[in-house]
Design a protein around this motif. Structure first.
Motif, PDB file in Angstrom:
ATOM      1  N   VAL A  66      -9.243   2.459   1.982  1.00 32.96           N
ATOM      2  CA  VAL A  66      -8.699   3.233   0.863  1.00 32.96           C
ATOM      3  C   VAL A  66      -9.868   3.678  -0.005  1.00 32.96           C
ATOM      4  CG1 VAL A  66      -7.236   3.164  -1.196  1.00 32.96           C
ATOM      5  CG2 VAL A  66      -6.476   2.068   0.932  1.00 32.96           C
TER       6      VAL A  66
ATOM      7  N   THR B  28      -0.507   8.216   2.451  1.00 31.32           N
ATOM      8  CA  THR B  28      -1.866   8.775   2.414  1.00 31.32           C
ATOM      9  C   THR B  28      -2.796   8.019   3.356  1.00 31.32           C
ATOM     10  OG1 THR B  28      -1.563   9.456   0.117  1.00 31.32           O
ATOM     11  CG2 THR B  28      -3.827   9.338   0.921  1.00 31.32           C
ATOM     12  N   TYR B  29      -2.617   6.709   3.438  1.00 29.57           N
ATOM     13  CA  TYR B  29      -3.495   5.876   4.261  1.00 29.57           C
ATOM     14  C   TYR B  29      -2.674   5.149   5.312  1.00 29.57           C
ATOM     15  CZ  TYR B  29      -6.701   6.682   0.372  1.00 29.57           C
ATOM     16  OH  TYR B  29      -7.496   7.267  -0.592  1.00 29.57           O
ATOM     17  N   THR B  30      -3.029   5.347   6.566  1.00 35.44           N
ATOM     18  CA  THR B  30      -2.369   4.650   7.666  1.00 35.44           C
ATOM     19  C   THR B  30      -3.429   4.097   8.611  1.00 35.44           C
ATOM     20  OG1 THR B  30      -2.168   6.715   8.910  1.00 35.44           O
ATOM     21  CG2 THR B  30      -0.285   6.062   7.560  1.00 35.44           C
TER      22      THR B  30
ATOM     23  N   TRP C 250      -8.254   0.696  -5.881  1.00 37.31           N
ATOM     24  CA  TRP C 250      -7.246  -0.052  -5.154  1.00 37.31           C
ATOM     25  C   TRP C 250      -6.126  -0.560  -6.053  1.00 37.31           C
ATOM     26  CZ3 TRP C 250     -11.637  -3.428  -2.729  1.00 37.31           C
ATOM     27  CH2 TRP C 250     -12.403  -2.624  -1.862  1.00 37.31           C
TER      28      TRP C 250
ATOM     29  N   ILE D 183      -8.669   0.625   8.429  1.00 36.21           N
ATOM     30  CA  ILE D 183      -8.238   1.452   7.304  1.00 36.21           C
ATOM     31  C   ILE D 183      -9.210   1.230   6.163  1.00 36.21           C
ATOM     32  CG2 ILE D 183      -6.721  -0.218   6.133  1.00 36.21           C
ATOM     33  CD1 ILE D 183      -4.681   2.098   5.840  1.00 36.21           C
TER      34      ILE D 183
ATOM     35  N   ARG E 201      -5.771   3.265  11.742  1.00 30.06           N
ATOM     36  CA  ARG E 201      -6.274   4.090  12.842  1.00 30.06           C
ATOM     37  C   ARG E 201      -6.791   3.192  13.960  1.00 30.06           C
ATOM     38  NH1 ARG E 201     -11.323   5.680  14.598  1.00 30.06           N
ATOM     39  NH2 ARG E 201     -12.400   4.743  12.813  1.00 30.06           N
TER      40      ARG E 201
ATOM     41  N   ARG F 185       0.833  -1.199   0.000  1.00 29.42           N
ATOM     42  CA  ARG F 185       0.000   0.000   0.000  1.00 29.42           C
ATOM     43  C   ARG F 185       0.869   1.251   0.000  1.00 29.42           C
ATOM     44  NH1 ARG F 185      -2.803  -0.826   4.544  1.00 29.42           N
ATOM     45  NH2 ARG F 185      -1.400   0.446   5.779  1.00 29.42           N
TER      46      ARG F 185
ATOM     47  N   HIS G 287      -9.084  -2.462   3.149  1.00 29.08           N
ATOM     48  CA  HIS G 287     -10.362  -2.299   3.861  1.00 29.08           C
ATOM     49  C   HIS G 287     -10.406  -3.131   5.141  1.00 29.08           C
ATOM     50  CE1 HIS G 287     -11.596  -6.139   2.046  1.00 29.08           C
ATOM     51  NE2 HIS G 287     -11.329  -5.640   0.861  1.00 29.08           N
TER      52      HIS G 287
END
Length: 375
Positions: free
Chosen positions: A275, A174-176, A279, A273, A178, A167, A292
């Motif tokens: 996205v 951009t996406y981490t 993808w 997470i 949580r 990723r 996801h």
């Protein structure tokens, strides 16, 4: 149009192994790499709901699944304090009466089944190795592996989980993941005869459940609010889990007293997470928890990864350019996975808020309705 004949799968978890199985059944060559040098399985057990049983049947695995686990139909929801049943939701098989609606099984049994079948079908599996770098053009992807070797593939599938390195290669930071504020605890027990279904108990501070895994085995889960995401010493886990079960009565309350071996407690903070864009980038696509990852409140995290694998294997042998095929994959997966991700997080949020007006029974019924639909 660009035939896909050789694929690299990165990650040897449930999604990656199912992707390898699905692709090999389509006659596509598969290399699978897994960073761990030995197969290790995190967790205790897993619920495979009706939609997953349907996909296992499509992969030719349903009979093996049933042998390795425990088939059941219904979901019962109970009052956590008293153990009184509130509702029992009947399950419905999506593949005929020869199979149950749901299957509970140990994660170890599931992993052994999937890894064995992937290799039997001819997937080349390499442990202790992952991807160092990628370079792609219109015709393929050049991959440099962590051991210094290299390969070229028509498609690369990143199935390397919540903390996906793939990723990062596609989307940077951009996406981490949580942390949601909750954690889940799990522990195995001998299965009494009355736990022949998924039994979910609604508590004041969290929820618990009992899931059958085999004729003589089940596991308990309990969710808890852990706002500071504290580090848990392994030696303290049994006592901590018992503390989280304070206030539960009935069978759950009785079983809590038997949680004594901290080495057998599986504790996991809930991290998520999603996205929120396609993808894939070119000839590299991500599936499962890499794009996801949901909380376990609806029991569909692994199910969504398995569906991803099956749908992707169907679309990449279809008509059109590879981008068109991957767009069709996205069209079949994006909203379905978003519903599961958002609904699961909402269920956890309502637990932490102690929102007694929240209709969990209604949400479970809605989830079963949505996942029963064809993909």
């Amino acid at each position: 149009m660009g035939q896909v004949s050789k694929v690299l799968v990165v990650g040897g978890g449930i999604g990656g192994l199912c992707a390898a199985i699905a692709l090999r059944r389509q006659g596509i060559g598969v290399d699978l790499v897994e960073l761990k040098s030995e197969w290790t399985v995190y967790g205790v057990g897993i619920i495979q709901q009706a939609n997953v049983v349907r996909e296992m049947a499509r992969l030719g695995l349903a009979d093996d699944y049933l042998k390795a686990g425990f088939g059941f139909s219904d979901v019962g929801i109970y009052d956590g304090a008293t153990g009184t049943r509130l509702v029992r939701i009947p399950g419905k098989s999506l593949v005929g009466d020869q199979y149950p609606a749901n299957i509970g099984m140990s994660r170890l049994a599931l992993h052994e089944l999937l890894s064995r079948r992937a290799m039997e079908l001819g997937a080349k599996v390499t442990l202790g190795m992952s991807v160092e770098s990628l370079g792609q053009d219109a015709q393929g992807v050049d991959v440099r592996f962590t051991d210094g070797s290299a390969g070229r593939y028509d498609l690369v599938i990143g199935a390397d989980g919540l903390f996906s390195r793939m990723r990062g290669m596609l989307f940077g930071d951009t996406y981490t993941p949580r942390f949601t504020g909750q954690a889940v605890w799990r522990y195995n027990f001998p299965r009494p005869a009355e736990i022949d279904h998924l039994a979910h108990f609604q508590g004041e501070h969290g929820n618990a459940g009992l899931v059958p895994l085999a004729d003589d085995l089940m596991y308990m889960y309990v969710t808890s609010h852990e706002p500071d995401n504290p580090y848990m010493e392994q030696a303290e886990l049994a006592g901590r889990m018992r503390e989280r079960l304070a206030g539960f009565g009935g069978l759950v309350g009785k079983l809590a007293e038997q949680i004594t071996d901290s080495r057998q407690v599986v504790y996991k903070p809930m991290e998520v997470i999603f996205v929120a864009e396609p993808w894939f980038r070119g000839r590299v696509v991500l599936i499962g928890d890499a794009v996801h990852a949901a909380t376990p409140h609806l029991g569909q995290g692994a199910g969504m990864a398995i569906e991803d694998a099956v749908v992707l294997s169907e679309e990449i042998i279809g008509e059109g350019t590879l981008e068109e095929r991957l767009q069709r994959f996205m069209a079949r997966r994006f909203e379905r996975c978003r519903f599961i991700a958002e609904s699961s997080i909402m269920a956890g949020d309502k637990e932490m808020e102690r929102d007694h007006s929240f209709d969990r029974i209604g949400l479970v019924k809605k989830m079963l309705e949505v996942t029963a639909q064809p993909i």
